[in-house]
Design an enzyme around this catalytic site. Structure first.
Site, short mmCIF file in Angstrom:
data_model
loop_
_atom_site.label_atom_id
_atom_site.label_comp_id
_atom_site.label_asym_id
_atom_site.label_seq_id
_atom_site.Cartn_x
_atom_site.Cartn_y
_atom_site.Cartn_z
CG HIS A 224 7.27 -3.15 75.93
ND1 HIS A 224 8.67 -3.83 75.44
CD2 HIS A 224 7.41 -1.70 75.56
CE1 HIS A 224 9.02 -2.65 74.90
NE2 HIS A 224 8.51 -1.61 75.05
CG HIS B 72 11.02 2.13 77.70
ND1 HIS B 72 9.79 1.94 78.14
CD2 HIS B 72 11.11 1.66 76.32
CE1 HIS B 72 9.26 1.36 77.18
NE2 HIS B 72 9.88 1.31 76.08
CB CYS C 249 10.06 1.68 66.50
SG CYS C 249 8.61 2.75 65.73
CG HIS D 216 13.44 -0.26 72.91
ND1 HIS D 216 12.91 -1.48 72.12
CD2 HIS D 216 12.60 0.48 73.54
CE1 HIS D 216 11.63 -1.14 72.69
NE2 HIS D 216 11.39 -0.14 73.29
CD GLU E 60 12.60 -4.00 62.89
OE1 GLU E 60 11.54 -3.60 62.67
OE2 GLU E 60 13.26 -3.71 64.17
CD GLU F 98 5.61 0.12 73.22
OE1 GLU F 98 6.62 0.56 73.62
OE2 GLU F 98 6.00 -0.78 72.18
CD GLU G 174 8.58 2.98 73.07
OE1 GLU G 174 9.02 1.97 73.03
OE2 GLU G 174 8.56 3.67 71.99
#
Length: 190
Positions: free
Chosen positions: A27, A34, A69, A71, A89, A119, A121
């Site tokens: 980032h 991604h 959110c 990945h 998280e 960002e 995505e």
């Protein structure tokens, strides 16, 4: 993945995986496209979890956003990534995930924050229903604060004050099918 370097999966414009990069370095002002996921988590009463990003976050610090959110790791499904991140998280119990469904399968966005960090995505949006309770114990370096709210109150706040929320949350909630799915998730008449 606690002792391993967290990787993100890079993508081409057609949505094909083309490699990986360390999350810690991906980032920037020139972020490559991604894969990611976005989720809206509901407790058994139908309340929506909204979170405020930690002030230490690299992008959009202190901004209110959707539940979670993240990945997916290489070779990890979004559902597995959602469970993994929900546990690590938010401190959710692994067994509390009742249902994970994709609502916006082909969602993607590009946004730049005030510091110039981008960002970019391919980010399917998921609705997550919890089977029990709403115990959340988020990591302080991820979440500053959180609240369980009636979905319509969240929609009204996003519509009235979009600048208070992350750009992806505002954009995602502009899709009527996401709002409808959230409202109907625990509605016995739906």
């Amino acid at each position: 993945m606690t002792n391993e370097e967290e990787l993100v999966v890079l993508a081409d414009e057609e949505g094909n995986a083309i490699g990986t990069a360390p999350k810690a370095t991906v980032h920037t002002t020139d972020t490559p496209l991604h894969f990611a996921f976005s989720s809206y988590i509901l407790n058994p009463r139908g309340e929506l979890l909204v979170t405020r990003r930690a002030l230490s976050k690299k992008t959009w610090p202190g901004v209110w956003t959707n539940s979670m959110c993240g990945h997916p790791a290489p070779d990890e499904t979004n559902a597995d990534a959602i469970r993994r991140r929900g546990v690590s998280e938010l401190g959710l119990d692994f067994g509390s995930f009742l249902d994970i469904q994709v609502v916006l399968d082909d969602y993607r966005y590009r946004a730049e924050d005030s510091s110039g960090i981008v960002e970019w995505e391919i980010c399917p949006v998921h609705l997550v229903r919890l089977a029990v309770g709403e115990f959340v114990e988020p990591l302080p370096d991820e979440v500053e604060e959180f609240a369980w709210e009636e979905p319509q109150k969240v929609f009204d706040a996003v519509d009235a004050t979009p600048f208070v929320f992350s750009p992806w949350m505002v954009d995602q909630l502009s899709h009527p099918e996401l709002r409808q799915a959230i409202l109907e998730a625990f509605d016995p008449e739906a």
